[in-house]
Structure formats: structure tokens, C-alpha cells
Design an enzyme around this catalytic site. Structure first.
Site, PDB file in Angstrom:
ATOM      1  N   GLN A  89      -2.800 -12.431   7.617  1.00  0.00           N
ATOM      2  CA  GLN A  89      -3.016 -12.172   6.192  1.00  0.00           C
ATOM      3  C   GLN A  89      -2.288 -13.227   5.349  1.00  0.00           C
ATOM      4  O   GLN A  89      -2.843 -13.759   4.388  1.00  0.00           O
ATOM      5  CB  GLN A  89      -2.513 -10.771   5.851  1.00  0.00           C
ATOM      6  CG  GLN A  89      -2.450 -10.469   4.374  1.00  0.00           C
ATOM      7  CD  GLN A  89      -2.055  -9.034   4.105  1.00  0.00           C
ATOM      8  OE1 GLN A  89      -2.884  -8.145   4.124  1.00  0.00           O
ATOM      9  NE2 GLN A  89      -0.785  -8.794   3.860  1.00  0.00           N
TER      10      GLN A  89
ATOM     11  N   GLN B 115     -10.397  -2.620   2.244  1.00  0.00           N
ATOM     12  CA  GLN B 115      -9.914  -3.353   3.420  1.00  0.00           C
ATOM     13  C   GLN B 115      -9.865  -2.490   4.678  1.00  0.00           C
ATOM     14  O   GLN B 115      -9.454  -2.943   5.738  1.00  0.00           O
ATOM     15  CB  GLN B 115      -8.555  -3.999   3.149  1.00  0.00           C
ATOM     16  CG  GLN B 115      -7.381  -3.039   3.077  1.00  0.00           C
ATOM     17  CD  GLN B 115      -6.119  -3.746   2.640  1.00  0.00           C
ATOM     18  OE1 GLN B 115      -6.008  -4.193   1.503  1.00  0.00           O
ATOM     19  NE2 GLN B 115      -5.154  -3.876   3.529  1.00  0.00           N
TER      20      GLN B 115
ATOM     21  N   MET C 256       0.842  -1.198   0.000  1.00  0.00           N
ATOM     22  CA  MET C 256       0.000   0.000   0.000  1.00  0.00           C
ATOM     23  C   MET C 256       0.882   1.254   0.000  1.00  0.00           C
ATOM     24  O   MET C 256       0.418   2.352   0.331  1.00  0.00           O
ATOM     25  CB  MET C 256      -0.946  -0.017   1.195  1.00  0.00           C
ATOM     26  CG  MET C 256      -1.920  -1.198   1.110  1.00  0.00           C
ATOM     27  SD  MET C 256      -3.459  -0.942   1.980  1.00  0.00           S
ATOM     28  CE  MET C 256      -2.873  -0.739   3.640  1.00  0.00           C
ATOM     29  N   GLY C 257       2.157   1.090  -0.375  1.00  0.00           N
ATOM     30  CA  GLY C 257       3.038   2.253  -0.501  1.00  0.00           C
ATOM     31  C   GLY C 257       3.561   2.763   0.822  1.00  0.00           C
ATOM     32  O   GLY C 257       3.517   2.043   1.826  1.00  0.00           O
TER      33      GLY C 257
ATOM     34  N   LYS D 234       4.878 -10.000   9.209  1.00  0.00           N
ATOM     35  CA  LYS D 234       4.351  -8.886  10.008  1.00  0.00           C
ATOM     36  C   LYS D 234       2.819  -8.965  10.043  1.00  0.00           C
ATOM     37  O   LYS D 234       2.196  -8.685  11.053  1.00  0.00           O
ATOM     38  CB  LYS D 234       4.832  -7.579   9.369  1.00  0.00           C
ATOM     39  CG  LYS D 234       4.058  -6.351   9.732  1.00  0.00           C
ATOM     40  CD  LYS D 234       4.616  -5.717  10.954  1.00  0.00           C
ATOM     41  CE  LYS D 234       3.992  -4.415  11.355  1.00  0.00           C
ATOM     42  NZ  LYS D 234       2.754  -4.011  10.789  1.00  0.00           N
ATOM     43  N   ASP D 235       2.243  -9.335   8.887  1.00  0.00           N
ATOM     44  CA  ASP D 235       0.788  -9.537   8.799  1.00  0.00           C
ATOM     45  C   ASP D 235       0.557 -11.044   8.662  1.00  0.00           C
ATOM     46  O   ASP D 235       0.134 -11.531   7.617  1.00  0.00           O
ATOM     47  CB  ASP D 235       0.232  -8.787   7.595  1.00  0.00           C
ATOM     48  CG  ASP D 235       0.514  -7.298   7.688  1.00  0.00           C
ATOM     49  OD1 ASP D 235      -0.255  -6.588   8.326  1.00  0.00           O
ATOM     50  OD2 ASP D 235       1.553  -6.855   7.147  1.00  0.00           O
TER      51      ASP D 235
ATOM     52  N   LEU E  48       6.674   3.238   1.308  1.00  0.00           N
ATOM     53  CA  LEU E  48       7.589   2.096   1.404  1.00  0.00           C
ATOM     54  C   LEU E  48       8.693   2.334   2.426  1.00  0.00           C
ATOM     55  O   LEU E  48       9.153   3.457   2.628  1.00  0.00           O
ATOM     56  CB  LEU E  48       8.194   1.815   0.028  1.00  0.00           C
ATOM     57  CG  LEU E  48       7.177   1.464  -1.060  1.00  0.00           C
ATOM     58  CD1 LEU E  48       7.887   1.228  -2.392  1.00  0.00           C
ATOM     59  CD2 LEU E  48       6.336   0.242  -0.682  1.00  0.00           C
TER      60      LEU E  48
ATOM     61  N   HIS F  75       9.339  -3.399   3.448  1.00  0.00           N
ATOM     62  CA  HIS F  75       8.946  -3.714   2.069  1.00  0.00           C
ATOM     63  C   HIS F  75      10.181  -4.109   1.259  1.00  0.00           C
ATOM     64  O   HIS F  75      10.143  -5.059   0.482  1.00  0.00           O
ATOM     65  CB  HIS F  75       8.299  -2.493   1.404  1.00  0.00           C
ATOM     66  CG  HIS F  75       7.003  -2.047   2.024  1.00  0.00           C
ATOM     67  ND1 HIS F  75       6.851  -0.835   2.648  1.00  0.00           N
ATOM     68  CD2 HIS F  75       5.789  -2.657   2.115  1.00  0.00           C
ATOM     69  CE1 HIS F  75       5.599  -0.698   3.073  1.00  0.00           C
ATOM     70  NE2 HIS F  75       4.932  -1.802   2.776  1.00  0.00           N
TER      71      HIS F  75
ATOM     72  N   ARG G 228       2.611   2.921   8.956  1.00  0.00           N
ATOM     73  CA  ARG G 228       1.908   3.717   9.971  1.00  0.00           C
ATOM     74  C   ARG G 228       2.869   4.357  10.974  1.00  0.00           C
ATOM     75  O   ARG G 228       2.496   5.305  11.650  1.00  0.00           O
ATOM     76  CB  ARG G 228       0.889   2.851  10.709  1.00  0.00           C
ATOM     77  CG  ARG G 228      -0.318   2.495   9.876  1.00  0.00           C
ATOM     78  CD  ARG G 228      -1.380   1.823  10.712  1.00  0.00           C
ATOM     79  NE  ARG G 228      -2.662   1.746  10.024  1.00  0.00           N
ATOM     80  CZ  ARG G 228      -3.019   0.754   9.221  1.00  0.00           C
ATOM     81  NH1 ARG G 228      -2.193  -0.245   9.023  1.00  0.00           N
ATOM     82  NH2 ARG G 228      -4.199   0.760   8.619  1.00  0.00           N
TER      83      ARG G 228
END
Ligand code: AMP
Length: 282
Positions: free
Chosen positions: A155, A61, A30-31, A151-152, A33, A37, A189
Site C-alpha cells: 500500500q 477496499q 480505519m479505526g 505493515k502495509d 486504533l 497507529h 484485526r
């Protein structure tokens, strides 16, 4: 390097790479970066000739309109950052219309018990949004392999289920969590954290490390109590959940069994910034 914004241009770039027998890796993002990433992209570059990095803040989402609105968007900086990594990267930064057409809506998936815990329980509709956008992007990019961060972790497990459900011939690869030197898991974030919040946020990983250490001697409920008490005493960080689950099926641990792998997961608010992290316990 320029970001491709239109699907037909991406299709041409991928067709010509595949004609020359190149393998395609895919890192959806989602950028905004960061080095987390970059670590995924480097894994992908080791295994694939070309790597498509998508940059798309997926509206479906987000269960919280303010979170979507405040999500950092830094496309020019991201393109410059990717240039420093490799010239074998194809950047795909589509508009919502290019991904969804006229109907920006989620398909309703049933990921079973995987989506009723942790992020799924606290972010209603989140994994339907993730599944919908990834299904669309996978079909546009047609990669051989796609790379996701632990990290996720929830997911990652759900994406493995998604490609099975959709019969997509894509190998899903999980990559380790990349952390700052102070232990804070890198996240887009983090750029929204104040100086003071950045100082206290490493407490999250410090507590996860303690949990890992105590996992050998405490029961799951004792460990949960311990971690909750730690956060209760910590000003500036509000614990949303702490769970200990079986790594395979993500179901909460009731009784430890040998040969099973367990992981601890948490979500924490620092002000209005929501951070997640996790750790392998054994
Ligand atoms: P995002 O842009 O936050 O949607 O993340 C895109 C991909 O990068 C996802 O597969 C994330 O799990 C992964 N990722 C984000 N932060 C990290 C990190 N600190 N370490 C490893 N992977 C990460």
C-alpha cells in the site's frame, strides 16, 4: 476532544491552522486504533504542528462483504485513545456520504505491476478502493505530509505512485512496523483472534525471522518451499501466499542482485481472520 464528522467543519479547522502557518500531517486509518497507529501519529507529531487522524472504514477496499461487516468499529474508544496521545490531533470520522457523495464506488486506477502481486492478486479491486478513498481524503485534508505503515508495505509503495499520478503536493512517509512483545504485528484485526489464535500467531513473525536468516544461503524458490512447509506443519494457521520481491518494484525475485533490496511478504488465515506481515531480508 470530539471527532469532526462533516467535511465543511474539517475544512474550517484546517484553514485556520494553515492561516497560522501550521504544518499539517495526516494519518489515515480505519479505526480500532492500537499502538501501531499511535506510532505513526507520534512520527507525524514530531514533524508537523497539527495531525489529522481520519477514522473511516472504507467500503470500496473490501473484496469480502463479511470482512467489511466484521471489521471492528470502536469510535468512542478511539477518540479516548487519541486524547491520551496529544491535543494537537484533529479527528476526522466522516460518513461514507461525506467522503463519496451519492456514488460509493472505486475509480479504476492503473498501478501497473505494483498491483498484480500479493494483496492486489488476492484481493480483487482492493487497491482501486484504497486509491479512490485516499485521493478523496487527501483532497479534503490537504496535508503537507501523510504517514503510512510498512505493515502495509505494498500500500505504501502504491500510495507514493498515487500522489504522483494525481499530482498531489504531499510527501508520503513510511514508518516501521510496530509489534507486540511476542513479535505479532499489531493490527485492528488482532482483536478478532481467539485466545488460542493469539498464542499461535507469533509463529508468523518467527517464521519471517527464520526466512531472513536463511535468505543468505537459500535461493528464492528454496526459501519459499521452506516457509510453505513450516506453515503446512502448523495447525491453526493457513498460509495464503509467501513472496520474496524487490522492494522498489514489488516484482518477485528470480536471481539475487547486489545493491537491490528484497522483502518477504505473507498473508495468513487464523480461522477467518486474515493477517499480513512482511520483513526486510537484506
Ligand atoms: P489501518 O487502520 O489498518 O488501515 O491502518 C492505518 C495505517 O496504520 C496504515 O498506514 C497501516 O499501515 C498503519 N499500521 C497498521 N498497523 C501497523 C503496525 N503494526 N505498525 C505500523 N503501522 C501500522
Amino acid at each position: 476532544m470530539q471527532a469532526i464528522t462533516i467535511f465543511s467543519n474539517l475544512k474550517n479547522a484546517i484553514s485556520s491552522a494553515k492561516l497560522s502557518k501550521k504544518t499539517i500531517g495526516f494519518v489515515p486509518t480505519m479505526g480500532a486504533l492500537h499502538k501501531g497507529h499511535a506510532s505513526l501519529i507520534k512520527y507525524a507529531l514530531k514533524e508537523c504542528d497539527n495531525v489529522v487522524v481520519s477514522i473511516f472504514v472504507n467500503p470500496t477496499q473490501f473484496n469480502n462483504a463479511e470482512d467489511l461487516e466484521k471489521y471492528p468499529r470502536t469510535l468512542d474508544k478511539d477518540v479516548a485513545f487519541l486524547e491520551t496521545i496529544s491535543h494537537n490531533i484533529i479527528i476526522y470520522a466522516p460518513t461514507a456520504n461525506e467522503v463519496y457523495g451519492d456514488q460509493i464506488a472505486s475509480k479504476s486506477y492503473n498501478f501497473g505491476a505494483l498491483e498484480t502481486v500479493m494483496e492486489g492478486a488476492h484481493r480483487s479491486g482492493h487497491f482501486d478502493g484504497v486509491g479512490t478513498v485516499l485521493n478523496k481524503l487527501f483532497r479534503q485534508v490537504t496535508p503537507h505530509k501523510a504517514y503510512f505503515g510498512e505493515k502495509d508495505f505494498q500500500q505504501l509503495v502504491i500510495v507514493k505512485k498515487l500522489v504522483k499520478k494525481e499530482h498531489l503536493p504531499i510527501e508520503i512517509i513510511g514508518c516501521p512496523i510496530h509489534r507486540q512483545e511476542d513479535g505479532l504485528a499489531m493490527s485492528s484485526r488482532n482483536s478478532r483472534l481467539t485466545k488460542n489464535q493469539l498464542e499461535i500467531a507469533p509463529f508468523i513473525y518467527k517464521t519471517l525471522l527464520e526466512a531472513k536468516d536463511k535468505f543468505r544461503t537459500l535461493s528464492a524458490s528454496q526459501l519459499k518451499k521452506y516457509v510453505c512447509a513450516q506453515f503446512d506443519q502448523k495447525e491453526g494457521l493457513d498460509l495464503e501466499y509467501f513472496e520474496i520481491v524487490n522492494e522498489k518494484n514489488l516484482q518477485p525475485l528470480s536471481r539475487k542482485r547486489t545493491h537491490q533490496k528484497y522483502r518477504a511478504f505473507l498473508a495468513v488465515y487464523a480461522g477467518d481472520v486474515r493477517l499480513i506481515d512482511n520483513i526486510a531480508l537484506n
